[in-house]
Design a protein around this motif. Sequence first.
Motif, PDB file in Angstrom:
ATOM      1  N   GLU A   8      18.783  -8.006   3.352  1.00 44.14           N
ATOM      2  CA  GLU A   8      19.147  -8.382   5.014  1.00 44.14           C
ATOM      3  C   GLU A   8      19.562  -6.501   5.721  1.00 44.14           C
ATOM      4  N   SER A   9      18.813  -5.767   5.110  1.00 42.41           N
ATOM      5  CA  SER A   9      18.687  -4.626   6.104  1.00 42.41           C
ATOM      6  C   SER A   9      17.792  -4.485   6.570  1.00 42.41           C
ATOM      7  N   GLU A  10      18.218  -3.472   7.915  1.00 36.86           N
ATOM      8  CA  GLU A  10      16.578  -3.541   8.039  1.00 36.86           C
ATOM      9  C   GLU A  10      15.919  -1.903   8.253  1.00 36.86           C
ATOM     10  N   CYS A  11      16.175  -1.411   6.664  1.00 39.21           N
ATOM     11  CA  CYS A  11      14.936  -0.643   5.996  1.00 39.21           C
ATOM     12  C   CYS A  11      13.789  -0.890   6.474  1.00 39.21           C
ATOM     13  N   GLU A  12      13.374  -0.033   6.480  1.00 42.33           N
ATOM     14  CA  GLU A  12      11.923  -0.608   5.790  1.00 42.33           C
ATOM     15  C   GLU A  12      11.347   0.354   5.180  1.00 42.33           C
ATOM     16  N   LEU A  13      11.163  -0.601   3.971  1.00 42.64           N
ATOM     17  CA  LEU A  13      11.588  -0.243   1.963  1.00 42.64           C
ATOM     18  C   LEU A  13      10.156  -0.258   1.768  1.00 42.64           C
ATOM     19  N   CYS A  14       9.235   0.094   1.206  1.00 42.63           N
ATOM     20  CA  CYS A  14       8.005  -0.287   0.252  1.00 42.63           C
ATOM     21  C   CYS A  14       7.961  -1.358  -0.553  1.00 42.63           C
ATOM     22  N   THR A  15       7.364  -2.670  -0.998  1.00 48.61           N
ATOM     23  CA  THR A  15       7.067  -4.060  -1.435  1.00 48.61           C
ATOM     24  C   THR A  15       8.618  -3.275  -3.058  1.00 48.61           C
ATOM     25  N   VAL A  16       9.152  -3.996  -3.283  1.00 50.68           N
ATOM     26  CA  VAL A  16      10.088  -3.926  -3.778  1.00 50.68           C
ATOM     27  C   VAL A  16      10.205  -6.041  -4.933  1.00 50.68           C
ATOM     28  N   LYS A  17       9.341  -6.131  -6.197  1.00 54.37           N
ATOM     29  CA  LYS A  17       9.530  -7.216  -6.478  1.00 54.37           C
ATOM     30  C   LYS A  17      10.889  -7.290  -7.370  1.00 54.37           C
ATOM     31  N   PHE A  18      11.433  -8.278  -6.953  1.00 58.40           N
ATOM     32  CA  PHE A  18      13.077  -8.951  -8.436  1.00 58.40           C
ATOM     33  C   PHE A  18      12.681  -9.732  -8.945  1.00 58.40           C
ATOM     34  N   VAL A  19      12.615  -9.651 -10.468  1.00 59.49           N
ATOM     35  CA  VAL A  19      12.034 -10.282 -11.366  1.00 59.49           C
ATOM     36  C   VAL A  19      13.073 -10.935 -12.544  1.00 59.49           C
ATOM     37  N   ALA A  20      13.216 -12.126 -12.810  1.00 54.28           N
ATOM     38  CA  ALA A  20      14.041 -12.919 -14.072  1.00 54.28           C
ATOM     39  C   ALA A  20      13.132 -13.127 -14.855  1.00 54.28           C
TER      40      ALA A  20
ATOM     41  N   SER B 129       0.850  -1.195   0.225  1.00 49.83           N
ATOM     42  CA  SER B 129      -0.436   0.011  -0.187  1.00 49.83           C
ATOM     43  C   SER B 129       0.502   0.834  -0.244  1.00 49.83           C
ATOM     44  N   ARG B 130       2.160   0.892   0.606  1.00 47.95           N
ATOM     45  CA  ARG B 130       2.736   2.452   0.110  1.00 47.95           C
ATOM     46  C   ARG B 130       3.325   2.624  -0.931  1.00 47.95           C
ATOM     47  N   GLY B 131       3.882   1.528  -1.986  1.00 50.11           N
ATOM     48  CA  GLY B 131       4.231   1.246  -2.454  1.00 50.11           C
ATOM     49  C   GLY B 131       4.917  -0.019  -3.877  1.00 50.11           C
ATOM     50  N   VAL B 132       5.016  -0.131  -4.743  1.00 52.39           N
ATOM     51  CA  VAL B 132       5.806  -1.209  -5.433  1.00 52.39           C
ATOM     52  C   VAL B 132       6.571  -1.141  -6.663  1.00 52.39           C
ATOM     53  N   TYR B 133       7.789  -1.231  -6.184  1.00 50.51           N
ATOM     54  CA  TYR B 133       8.706  -1.081  -7.141  1.00 50.51           C
ATOM     55  C   TYR B 133       9.077  -2.592  -7.340  1.00 50.51           C
ATOM     56  N   ILE B 134       9.514  -1.807  -9.482  1.00 50.12           N
ATOM     57  CA  ILE B 134      10.046  -3.937 -10.271  1.00 50.12           C
ATOM     58  C   ILE B 134      11.276  -3.891 -10.121  1.00 50.12           C
ATOM     59  N   VAL B 135      12.839  -4.575  -9.904  1.00 51.15           N
ATOM     60  CA  VAL B 135      13.919  -4.536 -10.957  1.00 51.15           C
ATOM     61  C   VAL B 135      13.238  -5.899 -11.398  1.00 51.15           C
ATOM     62  N   GLY B 136      14.315  -5.560 -12.650  1.00 47.31           N
ATOM     63  CA  GLY B 136      14.032  -7.105 -13.712  1.00 47.31           C
ATOM     64  C   GLY B 136      14.946  -7.393 -14.493  1.00 47.31           C
ATOM     65  N   ALA B 137      15.831  -8.250 -14.674  1.00 47.46           N
ATOM     66  CA  ALA B 137      16.086  -8.497 -15.758  1.00 47.46           C
ATOM     67  C   ALA B 137      16.167  -9.619 -16.227  1.00 47.46           C
ATOM     68  N   HIS B 138      16.404  -9.932 -17.547  1.00 52.32           N
ATOM     69  CA  HIS B 138      16.613 -11.521 -18.233  1.00 52.32           C
ATOM     70  C   HIS B 138      17.588 -12.104 -17.832  1.00 52.32           C
TER      71      HIS B 138
END
Length: 353
Positions: free
Chosen positions: A154-166, A104-113
Motif C-alpha cells: 500500500e505504500s509508495e516507497c520505491e523498494l527493490c523486489t520483495v518475495k513473500f513466501v508461505a 535488478s536493484r535487489g531481491v529480498y525474501i520474507v518467508g514463514a511456513h
Amino acid sequence: MKMCAIAIILALSPIAGAFEARPSCSESIGDLMDEISGSRIMDTIVHLQSFDTRDYHTSFAMDAASYILDSMHDLGLGTELQEFEVSGFMAANVIAVLNPEAASRGVYIVGAHYDSENSAVSNQSEAENITAPGADDNASGVAVMLEIARILSESECELCTVKFVAFGAEESGYDQSGGIKGSAEFVASEAQAGTRCDGAIIMDMVGYRAAAESRITLVTNEASSHLANSIVEATTESDLDLAIQVRTDESLTYSDHSPFWSQGLASILIIEELNSLTNRPINPYYHTSQDTADRLSLEQMTVASKAVLAALLHLTDQGEDSYHILAYGVVAATVMGVVIIALLLLRKRKGET
Ligand SMILES: [Zn+2]
C-alpha cells in the motif's frame, strides 16, 4: 583554526540530515510502522487456526494455502502456487511478489511456513482428526508476513523486489517423511532459474512470550550477520520495546532459513526466546492441540513486525545505492575543500612570518 573547525561542521551538517532521509518514499519509517495493526495479525492467526489442522498430509493444508493465496492476491501482488510432492502427498508454497520489475536493484525474501503438526499424531487417520491449531507454530510468522506485505504493497516507497513466501511441509510429519521441504523446493527452483537473492528473513514462532518484556532471537551464520544487524539497528533507531538475542550458530538449522544457508545465501531466522538448554522455543504448547491464539502476546508480535518492517525498508530501499554514492561524493569534495583551504592558510601564515 577555530574558523576552520566551524567551516568543517557547517560543511558536514547537510550530510548528517541527508542520512536520515531514507527510505526513498514520502512516508517515514515511523509512519509505516504505525500502520501495523495488531488486530489484523490476530485475525489472521485466528483464521489459520480455524482449519483445525494444517498438517501437510491432509487436504486442510491446501485449504490454508488457498486462503493465504487469496489474501496476497487481494493486496494486488502477483501470486503463484508452487506445488511439490512429499512422499505421495501434494504440498505447496504460496509466493507473492512485490515490485517484480525492480529485481535488478535487489531481491529480498520474507518467508514463514504455514503448515502445522501435532506430535501426538501417529497415522493418517489421526492426522485428519487430531487438531493442530499451530497458532504460534507458525500462524504467527505467516500473520506478521502478511501484515508487512499489506503495508509495503500500500505504500509508495520505491523498494527493490520483495518475495513473500508461505512455505508448505516444514514440519516432519507423523511418518517423518517431511521437514523443511517447502523452503528447500523454493530455493532449488530459484537456483535453477538463476534468480537473484540478496537475503531471506524467515519467521517461525514469534508469538509466545514468557518474560515480562517482548523478546526475539535472531539465528544467523557469519555470512548473514548484516541481516541480523539490520534488525538490531532498526530496533535501536526506532527505540522499540524489544529485547533481541543474536545467536550466531550454524548448527541451528531447524527451520526454513537452512536451505538458504546450504545454497550459500544470506538468511536469518526470527524466533521467540529459546530455552537456553535445548535451544528450542520456550512455548510449552507447540506441536500440541493447545497451541492456540489466546496464549500469544499481541504486543510481542506487533513490536517484532515493526522491527522487521523497518529493517526491510532499509535493506530494500532503491535509493540507497545512488544515495550513498552521492553522500560519499559530497563528503570527499568537502574534505578536499577543507584541506585546500588549510593549505592556503598555512601558506599565507608562512608568508606573514
Ligand atoms: Zn515451525
